[in-house]
Design an enzyme around this catalytic site. Sequence first.
Site, PDB file in Angstrom:
ATOM      1  N   ASP A  56      -6.703  -3.940   1.612  1.00  0.00           N
ATOM      2  CA  ASP A  56      -5.398  -4.312   1.081  1.00  0.00           C
ATOM      3  C   ASP A  56      -4.599  -3.007   0.911  1.00  0.00           C
ATOM      4  O   ASP A  56      -5.186  -1.911   0.906  1.00  0.00           O
ATOM      5  CB  ASP A  56      -5.585  -4.999  -0.274  1.00  0.00           C
ATOM      6  CG  ASP A  56      -4.275  -5.194  -1.013  1.00  0.00           C
ATOM      7  OD1 ASP A  56      -3.313  -5.671  -0.397  1.00  0.00           O
ATOM      8  OD2 ASP A  56      -4.227  -4.839  -2.212  1.00  0.00           O
ATOM      9  N   ASP A 101      -1.084  -2.661  -1.208  1.00  0.00           N
ATOM     10  CA  ASP A 101      -0.422  -2.502  -2.509  1.00  0.00           C
ATOM     11  C   ASP A 101      -1.414  -2.654  -3.646  1.00  0.00           C
ATOM     12  O   ASP A 101      -2.083  -3.680  -3.780  1.00  0.00           O
ATOM     13  CB  ASP A 101       0.703  -3.533  -2.643  1.00  0.00           C
ATOM     14  CG  ASP A 101       1.779  -3.288  -1.602  1.00  0.00           C
ATOM     15  OD1 ASP A 101       2.343  -2.193  -1.615  1.00  0.00           O
ATOM     16  OD2 ASP A 101       2.022  -4.181  -0.775  1.00  0.00           O
ATOM     17  N   THR A 141      -2.575  -7.185   4.500  1.00  0.00           N
ATOM     18  CA  THR A 141      -1.645  -7.099   3.380  1.00  0.00           C
ATOM     19  C   THR A 141      -0.506  -8.090   3.531  1.00  0.00           C
ATOM     20  O   THR A 141      -0.173  -8.485   4.653  1.00  0.00           O
ATOM     21  CB  THR A 141      -1.059  -5.671   3.281  1.00  0.00           C
ATOM     22  OG1 THR A 141      -0.068  -5.636   2.248  1.00  0.00           O
ATOM     23  CG2 THR A 141      -0.400  -5.241   4.578  1.00  0.00           C
ATOM     24  N   GLY A 191       4.514 -11.358  -1.595  1.00  0.00           N
ATOM     25  CA  GLY A 191       5.607 -11.392  -0.618  1.00  0.00           C
ATOM     26  C   GLY A 191       6.936 -11.188  -1.324  1.00  0.00           C
ATOM     27  O   GLY A 191       7.250 -11.876  -2.301  1.00  0.00           O
TER      28      GLY A 191
HETATM   29  C1  XBP Z   1       1.536  -7.168  -2.104  1.00  0.00           C
HETATM   30  C2  XBP Z   1       2.727  -7.897  -2.437  1.00  0.00           C
HETATM   31  C3  XBP Z   1       3.941  -7.585  -1.739  1.00  0.00           C
HETATM   32  C4  XBP Z   1       4.715  -6.381  -2.230  1.00  0.00           C
HETATM   33  C5  XBP Z   1       6.103  -6.428  -1.657  1.00  0.00           C
HETATM   34  O1  XBP Z   1       0.396  -7.984  -2.375  1.00  0.00           O
HETATM   35  O2  XBP Z   1       2.706  -8.793  -3.237  1.00  0.00           O
HETATM   36  O3  XBP Z   1       4.791  -8.681  -1.928  1.00  0.00           O
HETATM   37  O4  XBP Z   1       4.801  -6.405  -3.628  1.00  0.00           O
HETATM   38  O5  XBP Z   1       6.097  -6.422  -0.280  1.00  0.00           O
HETATM   39  P1  XBP Z   1      -1.041  -7.638  -1.780  1.00  0.00           P
HETATM   40  P2  XBP Z   1       7.313  -7.010   0.581  1.00  0.00           P
HETATM   41  O6  XBP Z   1      -1.402  -6.271  -2.288  1.00  0.00           O
HETATM   42  O7  XBP Z   1      -1.954  -8.676  -2.369  1.00  0.00           O
HETATM   43  O8  XBP Z   1      -0.971  -7.713  -0.278  1.00  0.00           O
HETATM   44  O9  XBP Z   1       8.558  -6.903  -0.231  1.00  0.00           O
HETATM   45  O10 XBP Z   1       7.348  -6.151   1.821  1.00  0.00           O
HETATM   46  O11 XBP Z   1       6.990  -8.451   0.890  1.00  0.00           O
HETATM   47 MG    MG Z   2      -2.859  -5.660  -3.646  1.00  0.00          MG
END
Ligand code: XBP
Ligand code: MG
Length: 259
Positions: free
Chosen positions: A12, A14, A125, A55
Site C-alpha cells: 500500500d 498512503d 493503492t 479515494g
Molecule cells: C488511500 C486513500 C486515498 C488518498 C487520496 O488509501 O484513501 O484516497 O487519501 O488519494 P489506501 P486520491 O492507503 O488504503 O490506498 O485523492 O488520489 O484518490
Molecule cells: Mg493506506
Amino acid sequence: MGAHNLQALLFDVDGTLADTERDGHRVAFNLAFRDAGLDWEWDAELYGKLLAVTGGKERIRFYLENYNRDFEPPDDLDAFIAALHQAKTAHYTALLAKGRIPLRSGVERLIQEARAVGLRLAIATTTTPANVEALLVHTLGAESLDWFEVIAAGDIVPAKKPAPDIYDYALKKLGLDSSECLAFEDSINGIRSSRGANLTTIITINDYTRDDDFSEAALVLDQFGEPDAPCQVLGGKAAVFNGTAFLNVDVLQRIHAGV
Ligand code: XBP
Ligand code: MG
C-alpha cells in the site's frame, strides 16, 4: 521454486510507505477548495473521519453527503468533483516535489533488501497513479519506478479498498497466487482489501489507524524500523523477529512460512 515460496511483496502507499494523509493529501484538498473559492476546510480531526472512505473523489462526495449538507451542488456534480480532484492532485504532487513527505522508517531499507534477494515488488493503492509516481520519484529517485513490476492504483479498478479488487488485479498482473506474496498495509480499509484477496498482511500503524481492528494481521508494528530505531511489535507473532530489532527479509520469510 515451489508454489509456496515467497515471491513478491505488495505495498500500500498512503500511510504505509509514507505518512501522506494529514500533511499531504489533506493539505492538497484544502488548497484545491480554496482555489475553487469554496470555504471548506478539512482540519486534521475531520479528515480522520473522512478517511472512512478511500479515494479522493469518493471522499469529497462523502463529505458533501455527511458533513456539508447545506452546500447546493451544481447540476453536474461528477464533473465538479472531478475538477476539484484534479486540482488537488496537482497540489499534492507539487507538495511531494518539494520533498515535504519522507518515506517511513525502514521502508527504503526493506525495499532494497527485498530487491537484493530477488523478491518481486508491486504496489496496490487507491490513490491516483500520478501521486504514486511523484512519491517514488521524490523519495527513491526516478529509477525506482522500474523496481515495481506492477503499480496498481486509483480508478484502474472501479471498486476501491476495502474491496479486494486492487489486490486481485495486482496478483493477476504478477501472475502469482496470494500464497506466494505478502501485503503491507496501515488501515482497516487496507487490510480488509488485502485479506479479501487472501494475502498474509503486515500492518504498520499511524496516528489515524492505531485504533483500527487489525485482528486479521499476521503482524502489527509501529514501523518497519532500522537497526538504530527498533520497531515495536503491537500484535501478531513477535517470535518471528528471533532477536532482530527491525523488519527485514528474514523476518518476512518466517512470517510467510507461518513460523
Ligand atoms: C488511500 C486513500 C486515498 C488518498 C487520496 O488509501 O484513501 O484516497 O487519501 O488519494 P489506501 P486520491 O492507503 O488504503 O490506498 O485523492 O488520489 O484518490
Ligand atoms: Mg493506506
